[in-house]
Scaffold this motif. Structure first.
Motif, PDB file in Angstrom:
ATOM      1  N   ILE A 187      50.672  -7.564  12.793  1.00 49.37           N
ATOM      2  CA  ILE A 187      49.839  -8.409  13.644  1.00 49.37           C
ATOM      3  C   ILE A 187      50.486  -8.619  15.010  1.00 49.37           C
ATOM      4  O   ILE A 187      49.801  -8.593  16.041  1.00 49.37           O
ATOM      5  CB  ILE A 187      49.563  -9.753  12.950  1.00 49.37           C
ATOM      6  CG1 ILE A 187      48.530  -9.550  11.829  1.00 49.37           C
ATOM      7  CG2 ILE A 187      49.057 -10.802  13.941  1.00 49.37           C
ATOM      8  CD1 ILE A 187      48.118 -10.813  11.120  1.00 49.37           C
ATOM      9  N   VAL A 233      44.877  -3.899  10.640  1.00 47.01           N
ATOM     10  CA  VAL A 233      44.793  -5.062  11.526  1.00 47.01           C
ATOM     11  C   VAL A 233      43.936  -4.736  12.742  1.00 47.01           C
ATOM     12  O   VAL A 233      43.155  -5.573  13.221  1.00 47.01           O
ATOM     13  CB  VAL A 233      46.201  -5.510  11.961  1.00 47.01           C
ATOM     14  CG1 VAL A 233      46.109  -6.624  13.004  1.00 47.01           C
ATOM     15  CG2 VAL A 233      46.996  -5.997  10.761  1.00 47.01           C
ATOM     16  N   ASN A 263      52.341  -9.593   6.776  1.00 51.72           N
ATOM     17  CA  ASN A 263      51.677  -8.797   7.820  1.00 51.72           C
ATOM     18  C   ASN A 263      52.123  -9.161   9.229  1.00 51.72           C
ATOM     19  O   ASN A 263      51.528  -8.715  10.204  1.00 51.72           O
ATOM     20  CB  ASN A 263      50.153  -8.959   7.714  1.00 51.72           C
ATOM     21  CG  ASN A 263      49.705 -10.403   7.930  1.00 51.72           C
ATOM     22  OD1 ASN A 263      50.495 -11.263   8.319  1.00 51.72           O
ATOM     23  ND2 ASN A 263      48.436 -10.668   7.676  1.00 51.72           N
TER      24      ASN A 263
END
Length: 689
Positions: free
Chosen positions: A453, A645, A449
């Protein structure tokens, strides 16, 4: 089993009080807990409550005093030590004598020794009760330091005086010489033993950590066990267990030694455990106060020999004595205090009288007072019932409530929050919330991720940069009002496109028409959800309810339409890639519409030009970011991950805000404004990245 049921009920009531306090911020948590205890005592499933006085002292007072001594700011304590000791010892003794002789004079039924015991119990203040208030009062660092130092030391002095008064009441005799000798031995013996044990404990913990034997579990368990051990050892040595706990708590410093991630993690866990335990113990005491007050009240209320008017009058008289003595004592200390530069005594100006009032109302009675009254034995040494025990507890409870009410409602009046630079404070608080959110997001990054992020963190970094540029220049409340107005413009634009699409689809169904309707419904639902969160006035309660119902209706209709199309095959199946591409285009069109409206608004007087310029910059940045993103293909998976996110980041922001409220870093009013900002940003163009 009844004891276990009682514990579960008390814990449940404490948890409930934490939730209720969020919805009634103007009422202090201890008052909420007292009311919950009164309500709980009337429930049929609540067992009868009887407490062992000695067990109550060990279970509640020892850990609370240890934690208070351990966490107090030592530098602030040293700076205000003289005033704190004056209040802790001198005022405590004056309160004991004043309340004791006044109560015995106006109500001779109460023996003098028992009245002195009540006065001693009413000496200690409860700093926790002050910190549990609505956070709307502005106390200086010196005032906070004095109140905390007083609360720490007068616990010990009040308890020692209470124990001697109770001993005199039990035996009926009081030898001054023996009492003074016993007081010196108990007082200084407890302090010396606490110092010795504190040094020994520091050495033991340092050795355990140096040898690598310390784990998070063992450290937390040893620390929780420590105050009980200190108290029991001191009592076995026939010295003051309270002073032993306080002295050791001031010296113990094992959580400040050592470096490394494991030590830091252990310190964080220990701090969190103590925070929960502190709130639970304080909450349990006030819940118990509410549970026990009805029985004590009914015992006195139903006594034909005691007038109910007399009981209420006695509470008011004792409260006046306690509050009046405190005000006079604080004013006298301020008058006698010398200026640090000239060493001359200063006159009592209006500001200094106000400071005396702040220090007076800032010292409500609470946990320690109630705990001491619960330790009054039921019988004397000759087997007779302790005289007026229920009435004394009832009077103490009434005075606690009176002082809490004064602190809750009068303290914000005499020490209101300064208007000052509210804009700057809000900007700084917003930056701190965003900074902590970025730190937590960075800790969650991994190979799967990281790209998503980093994209979200980049947006947060830009928000922090813009806030720093605006620091002190824009009123956040006015700016948020314009943001909400911009959301209303977006809503109107999307509703127009939705109405047009529905009319066109009704005459000639097409796949593009179905896609437009679904995209508009999604955007409209998101915008309306944010607007419902930002409308905090009570007048909008029905509006929010109707909005939620309309949102459910839209989602239901959309789902049924998709199912119907899938069954009838009337239109081709719509893929998520197509929805994303169409949503992407609709967002850009909505941004262009808002930008046009902002340019129009700059020529009017409803909103400041500065607000419009700042929001224009945000929308321009969001538009350029959206246009730089690809529409379909592999970007769909990344976009979905970024959206996930983003949702997590908003949840983190809300949790950080709540943590800052509980840590007394921001007021509840500031927290409400910060939450509104989060809800706005969840749909605001800047949040679309």
């Amino acid at each position: 089993m009844p004891v276990f049921t009682l514990i579960l009920c008390i814990v449940g009531a404490v948890v409930l009080s934490a939730f209720l306090s969020r919805f009634i911020p103007k009422v202090s948590t201890p008052l909420v807990q007292i009311v919950l205890g009164i309500v709980a005592s009337q429930m049929p499933f609540f067992p009868d409550t009887e407490l062992d006085p000695e067990l109550f002292m060990v279970l509640f007072i020892a850990p609370l005093l240890y934690l208070e001594a351990h966490n107090i700011d030592k530098n602030a304590l040293l700076k205000s030590l003289k005033l704190s000791l004056s209040l802790a010892v001198g005022l405590a003794v004056a309160t004991m004598v004043g309340v004791g002789f006044t109560l015995h004079a106006v109500w001779p039924m109460v023996p003098l020794a028992a009245a002195l015991a009540l006065g001693a119990a009413l000496g200690p203040t409860d700093a926790v009760a002050v910190s549990s208030l609505s956070h709307e009062a502005a106390l200086s660092q010196r005032q906070v330091g004095v109140l905390k130092g007083e609360s720490l030391f007068n616990d010990a002095s009040g308890i020692v005086g209470f124990q001697f008064a109770i001993a005199a009441a039990l035996t009926g005799t009081f030898e001054v010489g023996d009492a003074i000798l016993e007081f010196v031995i108990s007082f200084f013996g407890g302090a010396i033993l606490g110092v010795a044990l504190g040094l020994l404990i520091n050495w033991v913990f340092e050795r355990v950590r140096a040898f690598g034997w310390e784990t998070t579990t063992t450290r937390v368990l040893m620390e929780l066990f420590l105050p009980f051990l200190l108290y029991l050892v001191a009592e076995a040595a026939h010295v003051s267990g309270i002073l032993c706990v306080v002295a050791a708590g001031l010296l113990v410093r094992f959580d400040r030694t050592g470096i490394g991630p494991n030590v830091a993690r252990t310190n964080i866990v220990a701090s969190s455990v103590w925070h929960v335990l502190e709130f639970s113990l304080n909450g349990a005491v006030f819940i118990l106060l509410g549970m026990l007050l009805p029985d004590a009240m009914s015992a006195s209320w139903d006594d034909a020999e005691i007038s109910n008017v007399t009981l209420i009058s006695i509470i008011l008289v004792v409260a006046c004595v306690v509050v009046g003595l405190r005000f006079l004592w604080v004013a006298g200390m301020l008058r006698l205090a010398r200026a640090e530069d000239t060493r001359a005594r200063r006159r009592m100006t209006k500001e200094r009288w106000r400071s005396a009032a702040v220090m007076t109302f800032g010292g409500p009675k609470g946990t320690i007072t109630l705990s001491l009254m619960f330790t009054i034995p039921y019988t004397l040494t000759n087997g007779e019932w302790f005289p007026m025990r229920d009435e004394l507890i009832f009077i103490a409870g009434g005075v606690i409530i009176v002082t809490l009410l004064l602190a809750n409602f009068l303290l914000p009046v005499v020490a209101p929050k300064r208007g000052g630079d509210d804009s700057r404070e809000m900007m700084e608080a917003s930056i701190e919330v965003l900074r902590r959110t970025v730190e937590e997001l960075a800790e969650r990054a991994d190979d799967s991720n990281r790209r998503a992020i980093l994209t979200v963190i980049d947006s947060y970094t830009k928000r922090i940069t813009r806030l720093k540029h605006r620091l002190g220049g824009i009123d956040p409340a006015g700016y948020v009002d314009l943001q909400i107005t911009a959301l209303e413009w977006e809503k109107d634009y999307v509703k127009e496109r939705l109405a047009e699409a529905k009319i066109a689809q009704k005459h000639e169904p097409t796949a593009d028409g179905e896609l437009t309707i679904e995209v508009c419904e999604r955007m409209l639902d998101q915008i309306m959800t944010t607007l419902r969160h930002t409308k905090t006035d009570r007048d909008h309660a029905m509006w929010r309810l109707r909005g939620r119902l309309r949102s459910m209706h839209r989602r239901t209709v959309l789902l049924m339409s998709r199912v119907n199309n899938m069954v009838r095959r009337s239109t081709p199946m719509i893929s998520e890639d197509e929805i994303y591409a169409h949503l992407h285009a609709m967002q850009i069109n909505a941004i262009d519409h808002v930008i046009d409206k902002l340019y129009e608004e700059m020529g009017r007087d409803e909103y400041d030009t500065e607000y419009c310029s700042a929001l224009l910059l945000d929308y321009r940045l969001a538009e350029s970011t959206l246009k730089s993103r690809p529409n379909v293909g592999s970007a769909t998976a990344l976009a979905a991950q970024i959206d996930e996110v983003k949702r997590d980041s908003f949840a983190i922001e809300l949790r950080v805000i709540q943590d800052m409220v509980e840590a007394d870093e921001i007021t509840r009013a500031q927290a409400r404004q910060l939450r509104k900002n989060v809800y706005v940003m969840s749909v605001d163009a800047d949040a679309n990245f």
